[in-house]
Scaffold this active site. Structure first.
Site, PDB file in Angstrom:
ATOM      1  N   ASP A 145       0.819  -1.211   0.000  1.00 27.10           N
ATOM      2  CA  ASP A 145       0.000   0.000   0.000  1.00 27.10           C
ATOM      3  C   ASP A 145       0.861   1.273   0.000  1.00 27.10           C
ATOM      4  O   ASP A 145       0.701   2.139   0.845  1.00 27.10           O
ATOM      5  CB  ASP A 145      -0.884  -0.065   1.261  1.00 27.10           C
ATOM      6  CG  ASP A 145      -1.858   1.089   1.359  1.00 27.10           C
ATOM      7  OD1 ASP A 145      -2.307   1.584   0.317  1.00 27.10           O
ATOM      8  OD2 ASP A 145      -2.154   1.502   2.500  1.00 27.10           O
ATOM      9  N   ASN A 376       6.792  -7.449   7.037  1.00 26.36           N
ATOM     10  CA  ASN A 376       5.502  -6.843   7.352  1.00 26.36           C
ATOM     11  C   ASN A 376       4.388  -7.637   6.706  1.00 26.36           C
ATOM     12  O   ASN A 376       4.384  -7.844   5.483  1.00 26.36           O
ATOM     13  CB  ASN A 376       5.433  -5.394   6.860  1.00 26.36           C
ATOM     14  CG  ASN A 376       4.118  -4.730   7.266  1.00 26.36           C
ATOM     15  OD1 ASN A 376       3.902  -4.463   8.441  1.00 26.36           O
ATOM     16  ND2 ASN A 376       3.245  -4.477   6.308  1.00 26.36           N
ATOM     17  N   GLU A 377       3.463  -8.075   7.535  1.00 28.04           N
ATOM     18  CA  GLU A 377       2.228  -8.729   7.104  1.00 28.04           C
ATOM     19  C   GLU A 377       2.421  -9.847   6.088  1.00 28.04           C
ATOM     20  O   GLU A 377       1.819  -9.835   5.014  1.00 28.04           O
ATOM     21  CB  GLU A 377       1.248  -7.681   6.570  1.00 28.04           C
ATOM     22  CG  GLU A 377       0.887  -6.675   7.632  1.00 28.04           C
ATOM     23  CD  GLU A 377      -0.293  -5.788   7.273  1.00 28.04           C
ATOM     24  OE1 GLU A 377      -0.765  -5.849   6.134  1.00 28.04           O
ATOM     25  OE2 GLU A 377      -0.732  -5.036   8.153  1.00 28.04           O
ATOM     26  N   ASN A 428      -0.757  -5.650  13.581  1.00 23.74           N
ATOM     27  CA  ASN A 428      -1.471  -4.521  12.957  1.00 23.74           C
ATOM     28  C   ASN A 428      -2.961  -4.826  12.995  1.00 23.74           C
ATOM     29  O   ASN A 428      -3.370  -5.876  12.501  1.00 23.74           O
ATOM     30  CB  ASN A 428      -1.063  -4.371  11.490  1.00 23.74           C
ATOM     31  CG  ASN A 428       0.404  -4.008  11.319  1.00 23.74           C
ATOM     32  OD1 ASN A 428       1.068  -3.636  12.273  1.00 23.74           O
ATOM     33  ND2 ASN A 428       0.902  -4.117  10.093  1.00 23.74           N
ATOM     34  N   TYR A 430      -6.988  -3.122  12.484  1.00 27.80           N
ATOM     35  CA  TYR A 430      -7.826  -1.982  12.092  1.00 27.80           C
ATOM     36  C   TYR A 430      -9.296  -2.225  12.423  1.00 27.80           C
ATOM     37  O   TYR A 430     -10.155  -2.178  11.554  1.00 27.80           O
ATOM     38  CB  TYR A 430      -7.635  -1.698  10.601  1.00 27.80           C
ATOM     39  CG  TYR A 430      -6.255  -1.134  10.301  1.00 27.80           C
ATOM     40  CD1 TYR A 430      -5.999   0.223  10.478  1.00 27.80           C
ATOM     41  CD2 TYR A 430      -5.219  -1.954   9.890  1.00 27.80           C
ATOM     42  CE1 TYR A 430      -4.745   0.749  10.217  1.00 27.80           C
ATOM     43  CE2 TYR A 430      -3.958  -1.430   9.638  1.00 27.80           C
ATOM     44  CZ  TYR A 430      -3.726  -0.079   9.801  1.00 27.80           C
ATOM     45  OH  TYR A 430      -2.483   0.441   9.556  1.00 27.80           O
ATOM     46  N   TYR A 434     -11.273  -1.366   8.796  1.00 29.24           N
ATOM     47  CA  TYR A 434     -11.527  -2.480   7.873  1.00 29.24           C
ATOM     48  C   TYR A 434     -12.442  -3.514   8.535  1.00 29.24           C
ATOM     49  O   TYR A 434     -13.208  -4.186   7.871  1.00 29.24           O
ATOM     50  CB  TYR A 434     -10.219  -3.164   7.455  1.00 29.24           C
ATOM     51  CG  TYR A 434      -9.254  -2.252   6.725  1.00 29.24           C
ATOM     52  CD1 TYR A 434      -9.618  -1.655   5.523  1.00 29.24           C
ATOM     53  CD2 TYR A 434      -7.991  -1.997   7.238  1.00 29.24           C
ATOM     54  CE1 TYR A 434      -8.734  -0.820   4.859  1.00 29.24           C
ATOM     55  CE2 TYR A 434      -7.104  -1.172   6.575  1.00 29.24           C
ATOM     56  CZ  TYR A 434      -7.481  -0.578   5.389  1.00 29.24           C
ATOM     57  OH  TYR A 434      -6.610   0.245   4.736  1.00 29.24           O
ATOM     58  N   GLU A 466       0.457  -1.145  14.178  1.00 28.91           N
ATOM     59  CA  GLU A 466      -0.413  -0.277  13.361  1.00 28.91           C
ATOM     60  C   GLU A 466      -1.836  -0.323  13.892  1.00 28.91           C
ATOM     61  O   GLU A 466      -2.362  -1.408  14.165  1.00 28.91           O
ATOM     62  CB  GLU A 466      -0.444  -0.740  11.894  1.00 28.91           C
ATOM     63  CG  GLU A 466       0.839  -0.542  11.126  1.00 28.91           C
ATOM     64  CD  GLU A 466       0.729  -0.996   9.664  1.00 28.91           C
ATOM     65  OE1 GLU A 466      -0.397  -1.024   9.129  1.00 28.91           O
ATOM     66  OE2 GLU A 466       1.772  -1.331   9.088  1.00 28.91           O
ATOM     67  N   TRP A 511      -0.689   4.086  12.947  1.00 32.59           N
ATOM     68  CA  TRP A 511      -0.485   4.159  11.495  1.00 32.59           C
ATOM     69  C   TRP A 511      -1.316   5.327  10.984  1.00 32.59           C
ATOM     70  O   TRP A 511      -2.520   5.318  11.134  1.00 32.59           O
ATOM     71  CB  TRP A 511      -0.927   2.863  10.819  1.00 32.59           C
ATOM     72  CG  TRP A 511      -0.543   2.840   9.358  1.00 32.59           C
ATOM     73  CD1 TRP A 511      -1.369   3.041   8.290  1.00 32.59           C
ATOM     74  CD2 TRP A 511       0.762   2.607   8.825  1.00 32.59           C
ATOM     75  NE1 TRP A 511      -0.655   2.958   7.130  1.00 32.59           N
ATOM     76  CE2 TRP A 511       0.648   2.698   7.422  1.00 32.59           C
ATOM     77  CE3 TRP A 511       2.022   2.352   9.391  1.00 32.59           C
ATOM     78  CZ2 TRP A 511       1.739   2.533   6.572  1.00 32.59           C
ATOM     79  CZ3 TRP A 511       3.099   2.186   8.550  1.00 32.59           C
ATOM     80  CH2 TRP A 511       2.955   2.274   7.158  1.00 32.59           C
ATOM     81  N   LYS A 530      -4.193   7.950   6.562  1.00 31.10           N
ATOM     82  CA  LYS A 530      -4.144   7.587   7.979  1.00 31.10           C
ATOM     83  C   LYS A 530      -3.089   8.383   8.745  1.00 31.10           C
ATOM     84  O   LYS A 530      -2.904   8.184   9.939  1.00 31.10           O
ATOM     85  CB  LYS A 530      -3.916   6.088   8.141  1.00 31.10           C
ATOM     86  CG  LYS A 530      -5.114   5.265   7.663  1.00 31.10           C
ATOM     87  CD  LYS A 530      -5.045   3.809   8.055  1.00 31.10           C
ATOM     88  CE  LYS A 530      -6.154   3.031   7.380  1.00 31.10           C
ATOM     89  NZ  LYS A 530      -5.955   2.843   5.933  1.00 31.10           N
TER      90      LYS A 530
HETATM   91  C1  GCB Z   1      -1.477  -2.256   6.785  1.00 23.51           C
HETATM   92  C2  GCB Z   1      -0.167  -2.150   6.105  1.00 23.51           C
HETATM   93  C3  GCB Z   1       0.141  -0.728   5.652  1.00 23.51           C
HETATM   94  C4  GCB Z   1      -1.104  -0.096   5.074  1.00 23.51           C
HETATM   95  C5  GCB Z   1      -2.175  -0.056   6.143  1.00 23.51           C
HETATM   96  C6  GCB Z   1      -3.492   0.536   5.632  1.00 23.51           C
HETATM   97  O1  GCB Z   1      -1.773  -3.173   7.493  1.00 23.51           O
HETATM   98  O2  GCB Z   1       0.903  -2.645   6.870  1.00 23.51           O
HETATM   99  O3  GCB Z   1       1.167  -0.784   4.704  1.00 23.51           O
HETATM  100  O4  GCB Z   1      -0.854   1.175   4.579  1.00 23.51           O
HETATM  101  O5  GCB Z   1      -2.436  -1.341   6.577  1.00 23.51           O
HETATM  102  O6  GCB Z   1      -3.687   1.718   5.776  1.00 23.51           O
HETATM  103  O7  GCB Z   1      -4.277  -0.217   5.074  1.00 23.51           O
END
Ligand code: GCB
Length: 553
Positions: A145, A376-377, A428, A430, A434, A466, A511, A530
């Site tokens: 991303d 990462n992820e 991470n 959200y 999400y 994040e 994040w 973000k």
């Molecule tokens: C994540 C990623 C990051 C993205 C973020 C997002 O989990 O590690 O690279 O930018 O989410 O904003 O979706």
């Protein structure tokens, strides 16, 4: 630059050619936002620079060093190919003594190729049906991303050394003031090595390629966030007759230990507060810029942060040197973002191991770097993936036993088979974005259970690497709605307060630090929003909220 090494910086305007068209481009910077014709260009750009090399370089070795070229580079000196290198975010060098003309102008050319590669590191360009929900139809199509910029992103130097020279300096310290150093030379020689730290001195007579020694500083001043004291180790290398080389390396006396559920810096628990960041700014794209760096560190201090992660790749070394001086703690991350089950093969493992080692060699001496994040992820659901991650961990541990090693997980523990081998797990999450969009309060319980699951499953401390929400600066609504500044501030505050109640959490990184450029996709309004600061570094409501929160702790 010192009495034995000379240095010429090649930053500035380079002439380039793309499809037979001549364009001036600045270095260091991405090409994309400098020139609209090149915005979505994926291919080769030939960069050219003339440099006068002094006659005094006679009998010296002459080197070219590139801090980061995205993503493939073929280097020519006066028309002869001297080096090919793959992979952005880490430096590479070439010795060009035999190709240059002394006392004259020389031509350096670089074919920079940012073609997206399905099997590259990181894997760009998706295979069909790959990618995260909402991102499959993005342009350009990448697994990650952030925008896949092209160009010469960091400084280029031409420098000279003697033929016999110091190639590596590694420093380890103990809190009692013991400073151990390991020096590697380009070849085996018989000689004397003089090491000094201020008035303290040690001389070692040796015969070999590796030299080890130590110096004890009485009553050392420890490197701490609020007093980031740096010492300077100066190494001078002599053979029987003369001084061959000199190298200076700064370091700090500090110790990082993961003890139970606590991260200890010099025996004291430290809770990490800060951000995941990006190297990203208007016009320069992923190019390094000192002013942006100074601004960013100023904002981190202003807001009360003590740390950041170099998401999702190693940053310019200037950032780490500045963090050493500012007392900001850094989690150094590899460029391995978005590894998935199709990548766990022997030839990729060889490159991944080399990348881990290169990053750790480059950044080993920075006291600010307190932890390594190896990915990462990733998606790790197969036996091959598990073995792959175990080997990654072992590779890193073999290089450095002094720092905790982690990777950053997004999916649930059952998709993260590699995490049990690591010292701690970064997560991470959200929720409210999400997962359960728009529902901040309703998803707090789920977030809480999810974090507990990671902790219990891995039996490790957790760092939330994040969390957050997009907010378009200037967009407001009551009651808070997604994409407003109010919503972003509220979600961060409520989730942060929840995380603070869990004693196994050693830190939280929001994040992101600032908005940054992404590829085009329906879920991004030009940027990933973000950031708690805008892309041009102005605070949103969330920044003021965090400042209140963090400064009062
Ligand atoms: C994540 C990623 C990051 C993205 C973020 C997002 O989990 O590690 O690279 O930018 O989410 O904003 O979706």
């Amino acid at each position: 630059m010192n009495e034995k090494r000379d240095l010429i910086c090649l930053d500035g305007i380079w002439q380039t050619t793309v499809h037979n068209q001549a364009i001036d481009l600045a270095v260091p910077a991405s090409w994309n936002e400098q020139c609209s014709e090149l915005f979505d260009y994926f291919g080769i750009v030939r960069y050219k620079k003339e440099v006068f090399i002094p006659g005094t370089y006679v009998d010296k070795l002459i080197w070219l060093r590139f801090g980061s070229v995205a993503t493939k580079a073929t280097v020519y000196v006066n028309g002869t190919k001297v080096r090919y290198h793959e992979g952005a975010h880490l430096p590479f060098e070439c010795e060009i003594s035999n190709y240059v003309r002394l006392g004259e102008k020389n031509i350096i050319e670089v074919d920079v190729d940012n073609t997206l590669n399905t099997w590259g590191l990181p894997p760009a360009k998706l295979l069909e049906n790959e990618g995260r929900a909402g991102f499959q139809t993005s342009y350009p199509s990448v697994t990650y991303d952030f925008y896949p910029y092209g160009g010469i992103h960091r400084s280029v130097y031409l420098y000279s050394t003697e033929k016999n020279r110091i190639e590596g300096v590694k420093i380890d310290t103990q809190l009692d003031g013991t400073v151990r150093f390991r020096i590697s030379l380009n070849e085996k020689i018989q000689g004397t090595l003089k090491a000094t730290i201020g008035d303290l001195e040690c001389r070692i007579v040796f015969d070999g390629r590796e030299v080890e020694g130590s110096i004890k500083i009485e009553n050392p001043i420890w490197w701490e966030c609020d007093n980031p004291h740096l010492y300077l180790l100066k190494i001078s290398l002599y053979d029987a007759k003369e001084l061959l080389d000199v190298y200076e390396q700064s370091f700090g006396v500090r110790e990082v230990v993961l003890s139970g559920n606590q991260l200890l810096l010099n025996h004291k628990p430290v809770f990490l507060k800060g951000f995941g960041k990006h190297e990203d700014f208007h016009i320069i794209g992923k190019g390094f810029n000192h002013s942006v760096m100074v601004k960013d560190f100023g904002l981190m201090k202003w807001i009360g942060a003590n740390s950041f992660r170099t998401s999702h790749y190693p940053y310019d070394e200037e950032m780490l040197s500045y963090a050493d001086r500012q007392g900001i703690l850094v989690i150094g991350e590899t460029p391995f973002v978005g590894l998935n089950d199709r990548m766990y093969k022997e030839d990729i493992l060889v490159k991944v191991k080399a990348g881990i080692e290169k990053m750790m060699d480059r950044d080993y001496n920075h006291p600010s770097v307190i932890m390594w994040s190896l990915a990462n992820e990733p998606n790790v659901t197969t036996k091959e993936g598990e073995e792959f991650f175990k080997t990654m961990y072992e590779t890193a541990k073999a290089k450095d036993i002094s720092r905790p090693i982690t990777y950053v997980a997004y999916q649930e523990p059952e998709y993260n088979l590699g995490m049990k081998y690591f010292d701690l797990i970064c997560v991470n999450k959200y929720y409210g974005w999400y997962l359960g969009p728009g529902q901040i309060d309703e998803t707090l319980e789920e977030l809480s259970e999810c974090l507990d699951r990671f902790h219990n499953e891995a039996n490790q401390p957790v760092l939330v690497a994040e969390f957050g929400a997009d907010a378009i600066a200037g967009m407001h609504y009551d009651p808070p709605q997604m994409f407003t500044e109010e919503f972003q501030a509220e979600i961060i505050k409520k989730q942060y307060e929840l995380m603070r109640t869990k004693d196994y959490i050693i830190g939280t990184h929001v994040w992101a630090f600032a908005d940054f450029k992404t590829n085009q996709t329906v879920s991004r309004v030009f940027f990933n929003r973000k950031g708690v600061f805008t892309r041009d570094r102005h605070p949103k409501m969330a920044a003021h909220m965090l400042r209140e929160l963090w400064r009062h702790e």
